[in-house]
Design a protein around this motif. Structure first.
Motif, PDB file in Angstrom:
ATOM      1  N   ARG A 141       0.827  -1.200   0.000  1.00  0.00           N
ATOM      2  CA  ARG A 141       0.000   0.000   0.000  1.00  0.00           C
ATOM      3  C   ARG A 141       0.863   1.253   0.000  1.00  0.00           C
ATOM      4  N   ALA A 142       0.417   2.274  -0.736  1.00  0.00           N
ATOM      5  CA  ALA A 142       1.047   3.595  -0.692  1.00  0.00           C
ATOM      6  C   ALA A 142       0.350   4.392   0.395  1.00  0.00           C
ATOM      7  N   SER A 143       0.758   4.164   1.631  1.00  0.00           N
ATOM      8  CA  SER A 143       0.012   4.696   2.769  1.00  0.00           C
ATOM      9  C   SER A 143       0.905   4.696   4.005  1.00  0.00           C
ATOM     10  N   PRO A 144       0.628   5.585   4.960  1.00  0.00           N
ATOM     11  CA  PRO A 144       1.399   5.557   6.202  1.00  0.00           C
ATOM     12  C   PRO A 144       1.019   4.393   7.112  1.00  0.00           C
ATOM     13  N   VAL A 145      -0.103   3.726   6.824  1.00  0.00           N
ATOM     14  CA  VAL A 145      -0.530   2.579   7.632  1.00  0.00           C
ATOM     15  C   VAL A 145      -0.660   1.358   6.725  1.00  0.00           C
ATOM     16  N   SER A 146      -0.530   0.187   7.317  1.00  0.00           N
ATOM     17  CA  SER A 146      -0.518  -1.048   6.529  1.00  0.00           C
ATOM     18  C   SER A 146      -1.891  -1.650   6.311  1.00  0.00           C
ATOM     19  N   ILE A 147      -2.932  -1.052   6.909  1.00  0.00           N
ATOM     20  CA  ILE A 147      -4.260  -1.649   6.819  1.00  0.00           C
ATOM     21  C   ILE A 147      -5.215  -0.844   5.949  1.00  0.00           C
ATOM     22  N   ALA A 148      -4.771   0.297   5.435  1.00  0.00           N
ATOM     23  CA  ALA A 148      -5.650   1.134   4.619  1.00  0.00           C
ATOM     24  C   ALA A 148      -4.808   1.943   3.649  1.00  0.00           C
ATOM     25  N   GLY A 149      -5.466   2.463   2.624  1.00  0.00           N
ATOM     26  CA  GLY A 149      -4.769   3.270   1.640  1.00  0.00           C
ATOM     27  C   GLY A 149      -4.703   2.571   0.298  1.00  0.00           C
ATOM     28  N   PRO A 150      -4.298   3.289  -0.766  1.00  0.00           N
ATOM     29  CA  PRO A 150      -4.232   2.713  -2.120  1.00  0.00           C
ATOM     30  C   PRO A 150      -3.416   1.429  -2.155  1.00  0.00           C
ATOM     31  N   LYS A 151      -4.015   0.381  -2.703  1.00  0.00           N
ATOM     32  CA  LYS A 151      -3.393  -0.941  -2.722  1.00  0.00           C
ATOM     33  C   LYS A 151      -2.999  -1.326  -4.142  1.00  0.00           C
ATOM     34  N   ARG A 152      -1.921  -2.035  -4.253  1.00  0.00           N
ATOM     35  CA  ARG A 152      -1.473  -2.496  -5.566  1.00  0.00           C
ATOM     36  C   ARG A 152      -2.500  -3.427  -6.206  1.00  0.00           C
ATOM     37  N   PHE A 153      -2.547  -3.401  -7.530  1.00  0.00           N
ATOM     38  CA  PHE A 153      -3.373  -4.362  -8.259  1.00  0.00           C
ATOM     39  C   PHE A 153      -2.663  -5.712  -8.375  1.00  0.00           C
ATOM     40  N   ALA A 168      22.999   4.346  -6.803  1.00  0.00           N
ATOM     41  CA  ALA A 168      22.311   5.460  -6.166  1.00  0.00           C
ATOM     42  C   ALA A 168      20.811   5.207  -6.150  1.00  0.00           C
ATOM     43  N   VAL A 169      20.149   5.838  -5.180  1.00  0.00           N
ATOM     44  CA  VAL A 169      18.686   5.855  -5.122  1.00  0.00           C
ATOM     45  C   VAL A 169      18.263   7.315  -5.202  1.00  0.00           C
ATOM     46  N   LEU A 170      17.399   7.627  -6.153  1.00  0.00           N
ATOM     47  CA  LEU A 170      16.951   8.999  -6.375  1.00  0.00           C
ATOM     48  C   LEU A 170      15.509   9.153  -5.907  1.00  0.00           C
ATOM     49  N   ILE A 171      15.266  10.101  -5.012  1.00  0.00           N
ATOM     50  CA  ILE A 171      13.925  10.338  -4.478  1.00  0.00           C
ATOM     51  C   ILE A 171      13.450  11.708  -4.941  1.00  0.00           C
ATOM     52  N   SER A 172      12.320  11.738  -5.642  1.00  0.00           N
ATOM     53  CA  SER A 172      11.823  12.999  -6.200  1.00  0.00           C
ATOM     54  C   SER A 172      11.092  13.820  -5.151  1.00  0.00           C
ATOM     55  N   HIS A 173      10.250  13.184  -4.338  1.00  0.00           N
ATOM     56  CA  HIS A 173       9.537  13.881  -3.274  1.00  0.00           C
ATOM     57  C   HIS A 173       9.016  12.846  -2.276  1.00  0.00           C
ATOM     58  N   ASP A 174       8.388  13.313  -1.200  1.00  0.00           N
ATOM     59  CA  ASP A 174       8.104  12.418  -0.087  1.00  0.00           C
ATOM     60  C   ASP A 174       6.651  11.966   0.027  1.00  0.00           C
ATOM     61  N   HIS A 175       5.921  11.885  -1.079  1.00  0.00           N
ATOM     62  CA  HIS A 175       4.597  11.265  -1.030  1.00  0.00           C
ATOM     63  C   HIS A 175       4.766   9.752  -0.877  1.00  0.00           C
ATOM     64  N   TYR A 176       3.736   9.105  -0.338  1.00  0.00           N
ATOM     65  CA  TYR A 176       3.875   7.698   0.025  1.00  0.00           C
ATOM     66  C   TYR A 176       4.051   6.768  -1.168  1.00  0.00           C
ATOM     67  N   ASP A 177       3.625   7.190  -2.368  1.00  0.00           N
ATOM     68  CA  ASP A 177       3.836   6.352  -3.539  1.00  0.00           C
ATOM     69  C   ASP A 177       5.197   6.620  -4.183  1.00  0.00           C
ATOM     70  N   HIS A 178       6.013   7.469  -3.561  1.00  0.00           N
ATOM     71  CA  HIS A 178       7.360   7.746  -4.055  1.00  0.00           C
ATOM     72  C   HIS A 178       8.428   7.468  -3.001  1.00  0.00           C
ATOM     73  N   LEU A 179       8.077   7.631  -1.749  1.00  0.00           N
ATOM     74  CA  LEU A 179       9.019   7.380  -0.649  1.00  0.00           C
ATOM     75  C   LEU A 179       8.340   6.436   0.334  1.00  0.00           C
ATOM     76  N   ASP A 180       8.691   5.164   0.228  1.00  0.00           N
ATOM     77  CA  ASP A 180       8.088   4.118   1.059  1.00  0.00           C
ATOM     78  C   ASP A 180       9.069   3.734   2.151  1.00  0.00           C
ATOM     79  N   MET A 181       8.641   3.858   3.388  1.00  0.00           N
ATOM     80  CA  MET A 181       9.536   3.651   4.530  1.00  0.00           C
ATOM     81  C   MET A 181      10.168   2.262   4.528  1.00  0.00           C
ATOM     82  N   ALA A 182       9.359   1.227   4.347  1.00  0.00           N
ATOM     83  CA  ALA A 182       9.890  -0.136   4.396  1.00  0.00           C
ATOM     84  C   ALA A 182      10.916  -0.367   3.291  1.00  0.00           C
ATOM     85  N   SER A 183      10.633   0.148   2.097  1.00  0.00           N
ATOM     86  CA  SER A 183      11.559  -0.029   0.974  1.00  0.00           C
ATOM     87  C   SER A 183      12.864   0.707   1.223  1.00  0.00           C
ATOM     88  N   VAL A 184      12.766   1.936   1.710  1.00  0.00           N
ATOM     89  CA  VAL A 184      13.967   2.737   1.962  1.00  0.00           C
ATOM     90  C   VAL A 184      14.828   2.108   3.049  1.00  0.00           C
TER      91      VAL A 184
END
Length: 228
Positions: A141-153, A168-184
């Protein structure tokens, strides 16, 4: 009268209990609220205040040109975004997924350039032997919580652990669909460096050590400053 007060106390207790439960669920499913990021402090806050586009009076950035955030009909658009407009918003069948990228990455591109799309805004750019990963987002999910928010198809076409060695890892901005805490956080464990104009605090807020993040100092990306 006494009965009314008793009922009000019961309602108040119920609302309080429900609020506590909701807050507890949010805390647990957002990694202790860490996924909500952090406010700028210290030297970074001072640097923001010196920015000519920042209004210290309002405490926010302002556009050079006046911008309307809610145009005529905006409420209707918001309603459609939240609840749909009667059209299909979710695929009714499995989407085709190419999973052979790891084999492809074993050999360099003939032209020197290859870009592999991995979903959302995540791409692996190979340029003359350099590998750059953009906006890593491998969570469900692109969301701050794991139980709600836009979910992958569908799951990512490649799991994060299957990526080749990155430069290198390039981050454009800090929206949840661009900067994912678990991935980072997983990528931080590989030793790769993070870059992003104006985004130095974003990786740090989700656990990347200070020495591992840099900021592009040129509009063209021709130079960078190491450190925070």
């Amino acid at each position: 009268m006494a009965q009314t007060r008793s009922r009000l106390r019961q309602v108040g207790a119920g609302v309080g209990g429900l609020t506590t439960l909701v807050l507890a669920v949010l805390y647990v499913t957002s990694a202790g609220c860490a996924t909500f990021g952090a406010l700028p402090t210290g030297a970074r806050q001072e640097r923001i205040a010196r920015n000519p586009h920042f209004s210290t009076e309002k405490g926010e950035f302002e556009n050079d040109e006046p911008t309307t955030t809610l145009v005529e009909g905006g409420f209707g658009a918001t309603r459609q975004f939240l609840f749909g407009n009667g059209q299909m918003r979710t695929p009714t069948c499995a989407l085709p997924l190419y999973t052979g990228a790891p084999e492809l990455w074993e050999r360099p591109p003939d032209s020197g350039l290859r870009i592999t799309w991995l979903g959302h805004s995540t791409t692996l750019i190979e340029l003359d032997g350099v590998r750059i990963l953009t906006d890593p987002m491998f969570s469900e999910r692109a969301s701050p919580v794991s139980i709600a928010g836009p979910k992958r198809f569908h799951p990512p076409p490649v799991q994060l652990e299957m990526l080749p060695s990155l430069d290198a890892v390039l981050i454009s901005h800090d929206h949840y669909d661009h900067l994912d805490m678990a991935s980072v956080q997983k990528l931080a464990g590989t030793g790769v460096k993070f870059y992003g104009r104006g985004q130095r605090s974003a990786p740090r807020a989700v656990g990347v050590p200070r020495r591992r993040s840099s900021r592009s100092s040129g509009a063209t990306g021709s130079s960078c400053r190491v450190g925070w």
